[in-house]
Design an enzyme around this catalytic site. Structure first.
Site, PDB file in Angstrom:
ATOM      1  N   GLU A  36      -9.590   3.491   2.070  1.00 20.78           N
ATOM      2  CA  GLU A  36      -9.052   3.679   0.720  1.00 20.78           C
ATOM      3  C   GLU A  36      -7.920   2.725   0.387  1.00 20.78           C
ATOM      4  O   GLU A  36      -7.692   2.403  -0.773  1.00 20.78           O
ATOM      5  CB  GLU A  36      -8.573   5.131   0.556  1.00 20.78           C
ATOM      6  CG  GLU A  36      -7.154   5.436   1.013  1.00 20.78           C
ATOM      7  CD  GLU A  36      -6.909   5.221   2.501  1.00 20.78           C
ATOM      8  OE1 GLU A  36      -5.747   4.985   2.872  1.00 20.78           O
ATOM      9  OE2 GLU A  36      -7.863   5.304   3.300  1.00 20.78           O
ATOM     10  N   ARG A  85      -7.530  -0.441   0.816  1.00 22.68           N
ATOM     11  CA  ARG A  85      -7.972  -1.685   0.181  1.00 22.68           C
ATOM     12  C   ARG A  85      -8.367  -1.454  -1.281  1.00 22.68           C
ATOM     13  O   ARG A  85      -8.306  -2.382  -2.088  1.00 22.68           O
ATOM     14  CB  ARG A  85      -9.122  -2.290   0.986  1.00 22.68           C
ATOM     15  CG  ARG A  85     -10.397  -1.495   1.013  1.00 22.68           C
ATOM     16  CD  ARG A  85     -11.295  -1.854   2.190  1.00 22.68           C
ATOM     17  NE  ARG A  85     -10.731  -1.403   3.451  1.00 22.68           N
ATOM     18  CZ  ARG A  85     -11.287  -1.642   4.637  1.00 22.68           C
ATOM     19  NH1 ARG A  85     -12.424  -2.311   4.723  1.00 22.68           N
ATOM     20  NH2 ARG A  85     -10.715  -1.196   5.741  1.00 22.68           N
ATOM     21  N   ASP A 110       1.299   6.056   5.978  1.00 22.74           N
ATOM     22  CA  ASP A 110       0.320   5.144   5.383  1.00 22.74           C
ATOM     23  C   ASP A 110       0.850   4.452   4.134  1.00 22.74           C
ATOM     24  O   ASP A 110       0.121   3.696   3.491  1.00 22.74           O
ATOM     25  CB  ASP A 110      -0.980   5.897   5.067  1.00 22.74           C
ATOM     26  CG  ASP A 110      -2.211   5.036   5.293  1.00 22.74           C
ATOM     27  OD1 ASP A 110      -2.085   3.986   5.944  1.00 22.74           O
ATOM     28  OD2 ASP A 110      -3.290   5.414   4.811  1.00 22.74           O
ATOM     29  N   ASP A 122     -12.292   6.686   3.895  1.00 24.08           N
ATOM     30  CA  ASP A 122     -11.112   6.392   4.710  1.00 24.08           C
ATOM     31  C   ASP A 122     -10.733   4.919   4.630  1.00 24.08           C
ATOM     32  O   ASP A 122      -9.694   4.520   5.147  1.00 24.08           O
ATOM     33  CB  ASP A 122     -11.346   6.802   6.169  1.00 24.08           C
ATOM     34  CG  ASP A 122     -10.053   6.873   6.962  1.00 24.08           C
ATOM     35  OD1 ASP A 122      -8.987   7.055   6.354  1.00 24.08           O
ATOM     36  OD2 ASP A 122     -10.108   6.745   8.200  1.00 24.08           O
ATOM     37  N   LYS A 178     -10.790  11.687   8.989  1.00 23.21           N
ATOM     38  CA  LYS A 178     -10.504  10.868  10.159  1.00 23.21           C
ATOM     39  C   LYS A 178     -11.078  11.519  11.411  1.00 23.21           C
ATOM     40  O   LYS A 178     -10.765  12.667  11.716  1.00 23.21           O
ATOM     41  CB  LYS A 178      -8.988  10.673  10.294  1.00 23.21           C
ATOM     42  CG  LYS A 178      -8.409   9.789   9.204  1.00 23.21           C
ATOM     43  CD  LYS A 178      -6.935   9.559   9.384  1.00 23.21           C
ATOM     44  CE  LYS A 178      -6.417   8.618   8.305  1.00 23.21           C
ATOM     45  NZ  LYS A 178      -6.976   7.271   8.380  1.00 23.21           N
ATOM     46  N   ASP A 237      -2.766  10.354   4.187  1.00 23.33           N
ATOM     47  CA  ASP A 237      -4.179  10.000   4.238  1.00 23.33           C
ATOM     48  C   ASP A 237      -4.933  10.904   5.204  1.00 23.33           C
ATOM     49  O   ASP A 237      -4.742  10.843   6.414  1.00 23.33           O
ATOM     50  CB  ASP A 237      -4.330   8.540   4.679  1.00 23.33           C
ATOM     51  CG  ASP A 237      -5.785   8.104   4.722  1.00 23.33           C
ATOM     52  OD1 ASP A 237      -6.616   8.721   4.029  1.00 23.33           O
ATOM     53  OD2 ASP A 237      -6.081   7.136   5.456  1.00 23.33           O
ATOM     54  N   LYS A 269       0.850  -1.190   0.000  1.00 21.30           N
ATOM     55  CA  LYS A 269       0.000   0.000   0.000  1.00 21.30           C
ATOM     56  C   LYS A 269       0.883   1.238   0.000  1.00 21.30           C
ATOM     57  O   LYS A 269       1.785   1.374   0.825  1.00 21.30           O
ATOM     58  CB  LYS A 269      -0.910  -0.019   1.226  1.00 21.30           C
ATOM     59  CG  LYS A 269      -1.747   1.244   1.416  1.00 21.30           C
ATOM     60  CD  LYS A 269      -2.548   1.155   2.724  1.00 21.30           C
ATOM     61  CE  LYS A 269      -3.239   2.472   3.059  1.00 21.30           C
ATOM     62  NZ  LYS A 269      -3.957   2.409   4.350  1.00 21.30           N
TER      63      LYS A 269
END
Length: 483
Positions: free
Chosen positions: A336, A338, A275, A334, A263, A256, A251
Site C-alpha cells: 500500500e 507505493r 510505517d 499490503d 501480514k 499497517d 510515506k
C-alpha cells in the site's frame, strides 16, 4: 529535547570534562593533565598503553574522561567511531550522574568534538511515553554538554542542536502508537512543528483529497474508520539560493495491518506504527533546515492514512485510478505504501522541482538485502545520487544504489490495468521502485527504502531502540550542501 548543546570558550576548574586525545596517544598531553596528581597520570598512561579507548577518573568533586580518537582510513569513518564513543561515554555519564559535561578536543584539527557530542546527544534520547509512575517522569540528570575551544562557535553548536532536535521529532512521531497518532493527529503534529521552526503547512482533508482524485491514497484509506490527510509543508526563506525547490515525499501509513492481505509473518504487526517513518523524516528534516535558516527552498509532502481490512476495504483484484490518471491493479493490499507515494510523486510535478526524494519503509526485500546497516536507494539522476551517497558516508547513513533497468518494468505489467502494485518475489525492492518511477516523471528523482533502519527492535549504539529518525541527518547534510 532536555539535553542542551552549548558553546563555551573554556571549561571552568573542577568541571566534569571529557578530553579527546589524538589517535595513537601513549602519553597524556599536558592540557589534559593540569590538575592530575602523578598517580592519576600514571593510571591514564597505563590505560593508554593497554589500548583503552575510553578512560575515566574520579576526582571525587568532578570526573575526567579521556576518549582516544580513531585512526581510520577516512574522516567519515573516524567521525563514526567518535559517535559510538559518545554513546559509550553517555552510559558512563548516567552511572556517574553527571549533569553538565565539557568537551575539550586535543586533536590537531579539533574535528572530534562535534561527532562525539552528537553521539552523546543522540544516545540521550528518551521517548516520553505514557508511564505514570514518578520515576519514569523524572528528567535525565545530564542536561548540558558544552563544546569548548576556538574551533567552535555558538552558531556551529546550535546547528548540531537543531539537527538532533529534528531527529528526536522524527523518533517521537515513529514511537507514538496509532491510538495517539492517527492521520489527522500526524498532520497536526507536523503543523505544530512548522509553527515552532518556521515553515508553512497546509493540510488537505478528505474532501480536498477526493476533489484531487488521489485514487491511491483514497483506496488504501477505504477500510479505515479515520479519514486520510495530505500534508504540504513549505520552507521558503528569503534569499533562497535555488530557483527550483527540492521536494521531499514521505510515506505516512500511521498503522499497517496489511489490509485484506493481512501480514502473514508472526508478530509483524507489533511494530507497524513505524510505517510512517518516511513522513516523520520529512518533517524532521524541514524542522532542522528551518531552525538553522538554511537558505534553500524545500517542500515536504506527506500522504497519511492507516491500512485496515474493515468495511469497504480495497481488495486484491481492484483497479485504482491514480492522481496521475494511470490505472493500477491491486495484487496485494499490503503493498500500500507505493500507492499513496505514487499520488504524492505525481502531485510533486506541479512544483517543477530541482529534485524529488521520497523516503519509505517500503519493502521487506530491501531489509533482507542490506539489513539495518544501510538504506536502499535508486533513482533517475546521475547528478544528485553520488552527492547523496557522499552525505550518507559523512553521517553514516549509507545509501546503496540499486539498478532500475528497463527489464524490471516487466515485473509490474498488468493484464487489465496500466501497471500492478506487486512484482515477483525476486527483486522486490526494485520492482517497488520501478512502480514509483512511473509516477515520478518530468523531474530528477531518488527513492530511499528505509524499511530496515527506520525502527530497531534492539538497541544499536546511538540509534537506540525503536524509531531511529533515519534520513534526517542524511537529508540535512545533503541539502545543506545544495544551498
Amino acid at each position: 529535547m532536555s539535553l542542551q548543546l552549548t558553546y563555551a570558550a573554556t571549561a571552568p576548574a573542577a568541571a566534569d570534562t571529557v578530553f579527546i586525545l589524538p589517535a595513537g596517544t601513549t602519553t597524556l598531553p599536558d592540557a589534559a593533565a593540569t590538575d592530575l596528581p602523578e598517580a592519576a597520570r600514571q593510571y591514564v598512561a597505563d590505560q593508554l598503553a593497554a589500548d583503552s579507548k575510553l578512560i575515566s577518573l574520579n576526582h571525587f568533586t568532578h570526573q575526567h574522561y579521556f576518549v582516544v580518537a580513531a585512526d581510520k582510513a577516512t574522516p567519515a569513518l573516524a567521525a563514526e567511531v567518535l559517535r559510538k564513543s559518545g554513546h559509550q561515554l553517555h552510559a558512563r555519564l548516567k552511572t556517574d550522574k553527571v549533569a553538565a559535561l565539557y568537551v575539550q578536543d586535543l586533536t590537531s584539527d579539533s574535528a572530534g568534538a562535534l561527532p562525539l557530542a552528537e553521539g552523546i546527544a543522540l544516545s540521550a534520547y528518551q521517548f516520553a511515553g505514557y508511564k505514570t509512575d514518578e520515576k519514569s517522569q523524572q528528567a535525565p540528570t545530564l542536561a548540558q554538554v558544552y563544546l569548548t575551544g576556538s574551533a567552535f562557535t555558538t552558531q556551529l553548536v546550535q546547528e548540531l542542536q537543531a539537527v538532533v532536535e529534528g531527529v528526536f521529532l522524527a523518533r517521537d512521531l515513529v514511537n507514538a502508537p496509532y491510538n495517539k497518532l492517527n492521520a489527522t493527529q500526524f498532520a497536526e503534529r507536523m503543523a505544530a512543528a512548522g509553527e515552532e521552526a518556521g515553515f508553512q503547512t497546509e493540510i488537505l482533508d478528505l474532501v480536498r483529497i477526493e476533489a484531487l482524485r488521489m485514487g491511491g491514497l483514497l483506496g488504501v484509506n477505504q477500510g479505515s474508520p479515520e479519514p486520510p490527510t495530505f500534508t504540504i509543508m513549505e520552507y521558503k526563506p528569503e534569499g533562497a539560493t535555488n530557483a527550483k525547490p527540492f521536494v521531499l515525499v514521505g510515506k505516512g501509513v500511521v498503522y499497517d495491518t496489511g489490509g485484506l492481505s493481512l501480514k502473514p509473518t508472526p508478530n509483524s504487526m507489533d511494530m507497524m506504527k513505524c510505517d510512517m517513518a518516511g513522513g516523520a523524516a520529512v518533517v524532521g528534516t524541514l524542522y532542522a533546515l528551518a531552525k538553522n535558516q538554511v537558505p534553500l527552498h524545500v517542500i515536504g509532502l506527506v500522504p497519511a492514512t492507516d491500512n485496515r481490512p474493515g468495511g469497504p476495504a480495497f481488495a486484491p483484484g481492484d483497479v485504482l485510478t491514480m492522481y496521475s490518471g494511470l490505472t493500477v491493479e491491486v495484487m496485494n493490499t499490503d503493498a500500500e505504501g507505493r500507492l499513496i507515494l505514487a499520488d504524492a510523486l505525481a502531485f510533486a510535478k506541479k512544483y517543477n522541482p530541482a529534485l524529488v526524494i521520497d523516503m519509505a519503509t517500503l519493502t521487506g526485500a530491501a531489509a533482507r538485502a542490506i539489513g539495518q546497516e544501510g538504506i536502499v536507494g535508486m533513482g533517475t539522476t546521475d547528478d544528485y545520487m553520488p552527492q547523496l551517497q557522499q552525505a550518507g558516508r559523512r553521517v553514516h547513513e549509507r545509501v546503496v544504489e540499486f539498478p532500475l533497468w528497463e527489464e524490471y518494468a516487466e515485473h509490474i505489467k498488468s493484464d487489465i490495468a496500466d501497471i500492478k502494485n506487486l512484482g515477483r518475489a525476486e527483486a522486490g525492492a526494485i520492482s517497488a521502485g520501478k512502480f514509483l518511477e512511473r509516477f515520478a516523471e518530468g523531474y530528477p528523482w531518488i527513492h530511499l527504502d528505509i524499511a530496515a533502519p527506520a525502527y530497531l527492535m534492539a538497541p544499536d549504539s546511538y540509534r537506540g531502540k525503536g524509531g531511529t529518525g533515519t534520513t534526517v541527518r542524511l537529508l540535512y547534510d545533503f541539502l545543506k550542501m545544495q544551498a
